[in-house]
Design an enzyme around this catalytic site. Structure first.
Site, PDB file in Angstrom:
ATOM      1  N   HIS A   1      44.385 -87.215  64.304  1.00  0.00           N
ATOM      2  CA  HIS A   1      45.175 -88.123  65.134  1.00  0.00           C
ATOM      3  C   HIS A   1      44.486 -88.525  66.431  1.00  0.00           C
ATOM      4  O   HIS A   1      44.983 -89.371  67.174  1.00  0.00           O
ATOM      5  CB  HIS A   1      46.519 -87.441  65.448  1.00  0.00           C
TER       6      HIS A   1
ATOM      7  N   HIS B   1      53.621 -96.362  72.875  1.00  0.00           N
ATOM      8  CA  HIS B   1      52.864 -95.543  71.928  1.00  0.00           C
ATOM      9  C   HIS B   1      52.034 -94.515  72.693  1.00  0.00           C
ATOM     10  O   HIS B   1      51.404 -93.647  72.110  1.00  0.00           O
ATOM     11  CB  HIS B   1      51.962 -96.422  71.052  1.00  0.00           C
TER      12      HIS B   1
END
Length: 580
Positions: A248, A479
């Site tokens: 990630h 985000h």
């Protein structure tokens, strides 16, 4: 509407993508489906992926719409410009590749290799046809200089014009700007990558022919064989030990022709949606010059140990192509860096005698206990992320016992009786998303689902709305991921973390508690972030909040304070609202 250049190979599940691009194969299946949402999916497709994509079409193009509206979605013949091409330019090359990497056969493949390529060449000249926010070239070095001592930016928001000129807003083109150095090679470590979009940016930055090492997490058909078409690109999917683990991290290394380099740590994936109307955060290092050939082994380290921590993190990938970059980092002067590197890597980890805990929330605890000024226990731990994991049956289960227990640490001498500080979590409400620049589609970056939310109803008592009017981003869904403690009474920030890590056990780790052995922190994901501690950044115990203090700039929080709690009738946005 433009036809998706990847056609049947499209793997996207983002609603904004399906609002902008048509997919003939999906439209054909959708048209034949009944109103109950039952579809006949051909055996040569991934049933799960196609079903998810069809659910997005149901939301975007409801059945009660006229057939003409649906036909307009499917019949538009204008292909998307995946990346521009300039003929006869040594720094451009050709981007008209078959995304799947397979041999061209049949009408669809023919379109990929002919019509799309022609369209790309026709649209090669104007950067504004490809990138919505374009800042004049040559000014990034001064912008970065003025951003000291924090060097932290938010991405420019397409539909929020004030962000286009905000001093602490940035675009990807600016990161690649020549004023920061003449780029000779780059590394991109990221989760989701649209290689056509990324190479388009490289083209406009004049570095399309420069070596690019790309480590990615999310399965991507067009990356599997990009090296056959673009020999300067080496794309490697990071192998994960478990099916539910994620690579990630969002990080860049920029290598310059004078031997220096730069590190960028980000929260944004490398595809258009993430740089459009979403609030993202980035930290950009100073320029890191090459050390003399005869420098000592330990030379060029920062007071924060950033270089060693970064190299230890990169070694964990066990990818040989990273070795030259690890060597380059070892031979670079990182002494100007004033933040700590904060990483997570998959596996089980225990505390060491030298570095303490190496990864995850336990690493953050070690650093805070050693370096954070004493903090009153009444000061909340404020978390903010774009997704939320399964946190347990109550707030004590993991949030307090593991996570806040780590983030409450400071340098107060051991032995003093301490209380558990309050916990607050910033996450967009349904109303926040509905009022966003993209309406409900603005929630496409918020993959928190009903199944998880239903198991933790207690969480709502701790939720805070997304508000960012001071940064012109209240309508730009976040985000970004951040964690901090601040005191509104004396306008102080004690520390701040910018990271790729969402609020989850997978990202930060969960202790396996066994009284017979030292606790083991189990982490699933690769994550990367930076920790801002005042003593290393400004030489003070706290950062100013809101206004400058004695010549020290205020810390640039990404959201408004004081925070705005959920009202009784508020509810968190759930991805299920988009998927039906």
């Amino acid at each position: 509407m433009k036809e998706c250049p990847y056609g049947e190979k499209c793997y996207r599940k983002n609603p904004i993508h399906f609002g902008e691009f048509s997919h003939a194969h999906l439209d054909a299946i959708y048209a034949k489906g009944n109103e109950s949402g039952d579809y006949e999916i051909p055996a040569n497709y991934s049933s799960e992926m196609i079903h998810t994509q069809l659910k997005l079409l149901e939301k975007l193009f409801p059945k009660q719409a006229t057939n003409k509206e649906q036909e307009a979605h499917s019949s538009s013949s204008k292909p998307a410009v995946t990346a521009p091409v300039a003929s006869g330019s040594s720094s451009s090359g050709s981007l008209d590749t078959n995304p799947s990497g397979s041999s061209a056969s049949g009408p669809a493949a023919s379109q990929d290799t002919s019509n799309l390529a022609k369209k790309q060449k026709l649209n090669a000249k104007n950067i504004r046809d490809y990138i919505p926010v374009v800042i004049e070239k040559g000014g990034m070095a001064k912008k970065l200089e003025r951003a000291a001592p924090y060097n932290m930016f938010l991405t420019a928001i397409t539909d929020s014009k004030p962000t286009h000129s905000e001093p602490l807003s940035i675009t990807l083109q600016e990161i690649l700007d020549e004023s920061l150095g003449e780029i000779e090679s780059t590394v991109q470590i990221n989760f989701m990558v649209d290689i056509g979009w990324l190479l388009g940016h490289y083209y406009f930055a004049g570095i399309l022919d420069k070596p690019l090492l790309l480590l990615y997490g999310d399965e991507s058909p067009e990356l599997l064989s990009i090296g056959k078409f673009k020999q300067q690109v080496t794309a490697i999917r990071v192998k994960m030990p478990t099916p539910f683990a994620t690579s990630h991290t969002k990080m860049m290394f920029l290598g310059y022709s004078d031997g220096s380099m730069r590190v960028v740590i980000s929260t944004a994936n490398l595809y258009e949606d993430d740089w459009h109307n979403r609030t993202q955060g980035l930290w950009i290092s100073p320029k890191l010059p090459a050390l003399p050939v005869d420098a000592d082994t330990g030379a060029g380290e920062s007071l924060t140990g950033f270089k060693q921590d970064l190299m230890l993190y990169l070694v964990e990938y066990k990818i040989s192509q990273l070795q030259p970059w690890i060597a380059r980092i070892r031979n670079s002067d990182f002494s100007a860096i004033n933040v700590f590197f904060l990483g997570s890597v998959p596996g089980g980890h225990r505390e060491g005698s030298v570095r303490g805990h190496p990864w995850g929330h336990a690493r953050l605890a070690s650093l805070l206990a050693k370096h954070a000024a004493p903090i009153d226990d009444r000061i909340p731990v404020v978390c903010q992320s774009s997704s939320i994991g399964s946190l347990g049956a109550n707030v004590q289960a993991w949030i307090q016992q593991d996570f806040v227990n780590s983030l409450k640490k400071d340098s107060t001498p051991v032995g003093k009786l301490r209380q558990m500080p309050p916990f607050k979590m910033i996450y967009p409400s349904y109303g926040n998303v509905a009022g966003s620049h993209d309406g409900m589609l603005g929630g496409g970056c918020l993959p928190y689902g009903k199944n998880t939310n239903d198991k933790q109803p207690w969480l709502k008592d701790y939720l805070q709305q997304w508000k960012s009017s001071d940064r012109f981003r209240s309508r730009a869904m976040p985000h970004i991921k951040s964690y901090t403690r601040f005191n509104l009474e004396d306008q102080s920030v004690y520390w701040f973390v910018l990271t790729s890590a969402n609020l989850s056990k997978a990202a930060w780790g969960c202790f396996n508690k066994n009284s017979n052995i030292q606790p083991c922190l189990r982490i699933a994901n690769y994550e990367a972030g930076v920790l801002f501690l005042p003593r290393f950044v400004t030489g003070e115990d706290t950062f100013p909040l809101g206004n400058n203090r004695d010549g020290v700039p205020a810390f640039p929080l990404p959201y408004d304070v004081p925070l705005t709690p959920y009202a009784p009738d508020d509810k968190p946005f759930l991805m299920d609202y988009l998927q039906g």
